[in-house]
Enzyme design. Structure first.
Site, short mmCIF file in Angstrom:
data_model
loop_
_atom_site.label_atom_id
_atom_site.label_comp_id
_atom_site.label_asym_id
_atom_site.label_seq_id
_atom_site.Cartn_x
_atom_site.Cartn_y
_atom_site.Cartn_z
N CYS A 180 -2.52 9.11 3.20
CA CYS A 180 -2.28 8.51 1.88
C CYS A 180 -3.42 8.83 0.91
CB CYS A 180 -2.05 7.01 2.00
SG CYS A 180 -3.41 6.13 2.76
N GLU B 214 0.88 -1.17 0.00
CA GLU B 214 0.00 0.00 0.00
C GLU B 214 0.92 1.22 0.00
OE1 GLU B 214 -3.04 -0.20 -0.54
OE2 GLU B 214 -3.68 -2.16 0.15
P1 NAD Z 1 8.84 4.91 3.97
O1 NAD Z 1 8.58 4.11 2.76
O2 NAD Z 1 10.02 5.79 4.01
O3 NAD Z 1 8.99 3.95 5.26
C1 NAD Z 1 7.98 3.01 5.61
C2 NAD Z 1 8.60 1.92 6.47
O4 NAD Z 1 9.51 1.15 5.69
C3 NAD Z 1 9.39 2.42 7.66
O5 NAD Z 1 9.13 1.57 8.75
C4 NAD Z 1 10.84 2.28 7.18
O6 NAD Z 1 11.78 2.16 8.25
C5 NAD Z 1 10.76 1.01 6.37
N1 NAD Z 1 11.80 0.84 5.34
C6 NAD Z 1 12.49 1.80 4.67
N2 NAD Z 1 13.31 1.23 3.75
C7 NAD Z 1 13.11 -0.11 3.83
C8 NAD Z 1 13.64 -1.24 3.10
N3 NAD Z 1 14.50 -1.09 2.10
N4 NAD Z 1 13.20 -2.46 3.43
C9 NAD Z 1 12.29 -2.64 4.43
N5 NAD Z 1 11.77 -1.62 5.15
C10 NAD Z 1 12.16 -0.37 4.84
O7 NAD Z 1 7.45 5.69 4.23
P2 NAD Z 1 7.16 6.84 5.29
O8 NAD Z 1 7.91 8.05 4.86
O9 NAD Z 1 7.34 6.28 6.65
O10 NAD Z 1 5.57 7.06 5.07
C11 NAD Z 1 5.02 7.91 4.14
C12 NAD Z 1 4.57 7.17 2.90
O11 NAD Z 1 3.62 6.15 3.23
C13 NAD Z 1 3.85 8.06 1.90
O12 NAD Z 1 4.34 7.83 0.60
C14 NAD Z 1 2.40 7.61 1.99
O13 NAD Z 1 1.62 7.85 0.86
C15 NAD Z 1 2.55 6.17 2.28
N6 NAD Z 1 1.31 5.65 2.86
C16 NAD Z 1 0.51 4.84 2.07
C17 NAD Z 1 -0.69 4.35 2.58
C18 NAD Z 1 -1.58 3.45 1.77
O14 NAD Z 1 -2.42 2.75 2.34
N7 NAD Z 1 -1.46 3.41 0.46
C19 NAD Z 1 -1.08 4.67 3.89
C20 NAD Z 1 -0.25 5.49 4.65
C21 NAD Z 1 0.96 5.96 4.12
#
Ligand code: NAD
Length: 472
Positions: free
Chosen positions: A273, A239
């Site tokens: 999101c 997501e």
């Molecule tokens: P992010 O992708 O930077 O991080 C999300 C998570 O992934 C964190 O826990 C991070 O530590 C972990 N992570 C980072 N790199 C990784 C890797 N290579 N392997 C495994 N884990 C890793 O996102 P963010 O900045 O925390 O959140 C914002 C984003 O989330 C926005 O783009 C938003 O649109 C999205 N979001 C989407 C939804 C949805 O349902 N579509 C809902 C909420 C947020």
């Protein structure tokens, strides 16, 4: 065995209050050994949890714990401190989590299907995949963790959750409340947290004993996760980001629409999101809509979410704050019109005033990128077909909305929006019974509804044995 085999050492992690930039707490991140132990314990618990016939009752008990007034307020307070959202929104997030947990537990999911074949009745059963790695972002840390847990645990999976390093505290506290050692209903190890940064997330998903990855976060990280998971052919639910368009037609009821549009764009300081991130408005109501939005923006009190009068809190972390500043620098360089906001607050904290931007082209970064901040570009259109084409001109495909009075026209246009969810005269509502999914850069797989739960199961077919509902 993992793909990244170098040992991960535990480090100190400072959790920052985004309203004050002060350290709330310094905690230790998980180490290689912690990851191994969490997965080993999860596997051990799986052996009994997957056959536990009280799972749904235990989830209902979890919902009651989460919904208990004292827990709601304690978790909400911590959430505001580490994430920044106003108290009212933090309370709403915890209560929505309790509601989600209970509603998922109450959903009826087909456990098996009988199919008549030329060699007799075949039965296909839907079984837990096993260990689910849940990786969550910082915008709705509790809600997203609870939603993933509820869906995974329902069908007999066990869960290891890695919260965002920006907001780990409320997730860890919530899991403690729900597990036996913290006085909760779930056996310890059926769900456990692993605090850490990207290295812990990578290590977790590359483990051969992880059977499914449920990730919510950015598109870039989603892509990396798809690649890592592919090495073990581990299934994923992704997501990801969104850039939802709202389209306000000439016959929209502006007075009713504007407060809802404002809410859908500025809740959680725009870090939502499925927030409205681009607003297309018909030229006949353009000025009226823009002026009403700007008036609301000017009247919204920005400040520390802990203050009861605060309507809009800070951005949740420095990195996101800097992204909004960069997008606004680019917006200014393009001579766009900033109708309201456009400034930070003096003093510490990642505050940005709610901002309405007009006179900006569709190809500006503020329009094409997911801002994830309290800034809304408003774009003019004269022809609805053109507005739909412009709304679809994005690599994202999460949600979109249409605003107007002509139901038949709205329905016809809604079918043309290339995204997973469309709202009419509203934007952003989700429901535990309704499948939620993104397209293209917004991800793949389904969450919520029985299809969300099914995506955490494997189908296993039997020929020659007949199964009843409760047979395993
Ligand atoms: P992010 O992708 O930077 O991080 C999300 C998570 O992934 C964190 O826990 C991070 O530590 C972990 N992570 C980072 N790199 C990784 C890797 N290579 N392997 C495994 N884990 C890793 O996102 P963010 O900045 O925390 O959140 C914002 C984003 O989330 C926005 O783009 C938003 O649109 C999205 N979001 C989407 C939804 C949805 O349902 N579509 C809902 C909420 C947020």
């Amino acid at each position: 065995m993992s793909i990244d085999t170098e040992l991960i050492e535990s480090r100190a992690l400072q959790v920052i209050n985004p309203a004050t930039e002060e350290v709330i707490e310094e905690i230790r991140t998980a180490s290689e050994r912690d990851v191994r132990e969490a997965i080993a314990l999860a596997k051990q618990r799986l052996a009994t949890w997957r056959w536990n016939t009280n799972r749904r009752d235990l989830l209902r008990e979890c919902a009651a714990v989460l919904g208990d007034k004292r827990n709601v307020f304690a978790l909400a307070k911590l959430l505001t401190t580490e994430q920044g959202k106003p108290k009212r929104e933090a309370v709403a997030e915890i209560m929505a989590s309790a509601h989600w947990m209970k509603s998922i537990a109450n959903l009826d999911m087909p456990t098996h299907a009988n199919i008549e074949t030329r060699v007799g009745t075949a039965t296909t059963r839907y079984e837990a995949k096993g260990v689910v790695a849940a990786i969550t972002p910082w915008n709705f840390p509790v809600f997203l963790a609870v939603s993933k847990m509820a869906q995974a645990l329902y069908s007999g999976n066990v869960v290891v959750i890695k919260p965002s390093p920006h907001t780990p505290l409320t997730t860890v506290r919530m899991i403690s409340l729900l597990t036996e050692s913290g006085g909760g209903p779930l056996p310890d190890g059926v769900v456990s947290p692993l605090v850490g940064e990207a290295d812990i997330g990578k290590r977790l998903i590359s483990d051969v004993d992880v059977n499914h990855v449920s990730f919510t976060g950015s598109t870039n990280v989603g892509r990396q996760i798809a690649v890592s998971a592919a090495a073990n052919l581990t299934s994923t639910t992704l997501e990801l980001g969104g850039n939802d368009a709202g389209i306000v037609c000439s016959d929209a009821n502006v007075q009713e629409a504007v407060p809802k549009i404002f809410e859908a764009a500025f809740t959680n300081a725009g870090q939502f999101c499925t927030g409205i991130k681009r607003l297309f408005v018909h030229e006949s109501v353009f000025d009226e809509v823009v002026n009403a939005l700007a008036t609301k923006a000017d009247a919204s009190r920005v400040g520390d979410g802990a203050h009861p009068q605060t309507r809009i809190g800070p951005l949740s972390c420095r990195q996101q704050f800097e992204k909004v500043l960069r997008l606004m620098d680019d917006t200014r360089a393009r001579d766009a019109t900033i109708k309201s906001g456009g400034t930070t607050l003096d003093g510490p904290g990642y505050f940005y005033r709610p901002t309405i931007v007009t006179n900006i082209e569709d190809d500006a970064a503020l329009v094409t990128e997911e801002q994830f901040g309290p800034v809304l570009p408003v774009l003019r259109f004269s022809d609805i077909e053109d507005a739909i084409a412009r709304a679809n001109r994005t690599s994202f495909g999460l949600g979109g909305s249409l605003w107007g009075e002509d139901d038949a026209m709205l329905r016809e246009q809604a079918a043309k929006l290339n995204c997973g969810t469309v709202w009419l005269n509203q934007h952003g509502a989700l429901d535990p019974a309704v499948p939620f999914s993104g397209r293209r850069d917004s991800g793949n797989g389904i969450e919520n509804g029985w299809r969300g739960i099914m995506s955490m199961t494997n189908a296993k077919s039997y020929f020659g044995i007949s199964h009843s509902d409760d047979a395993h």
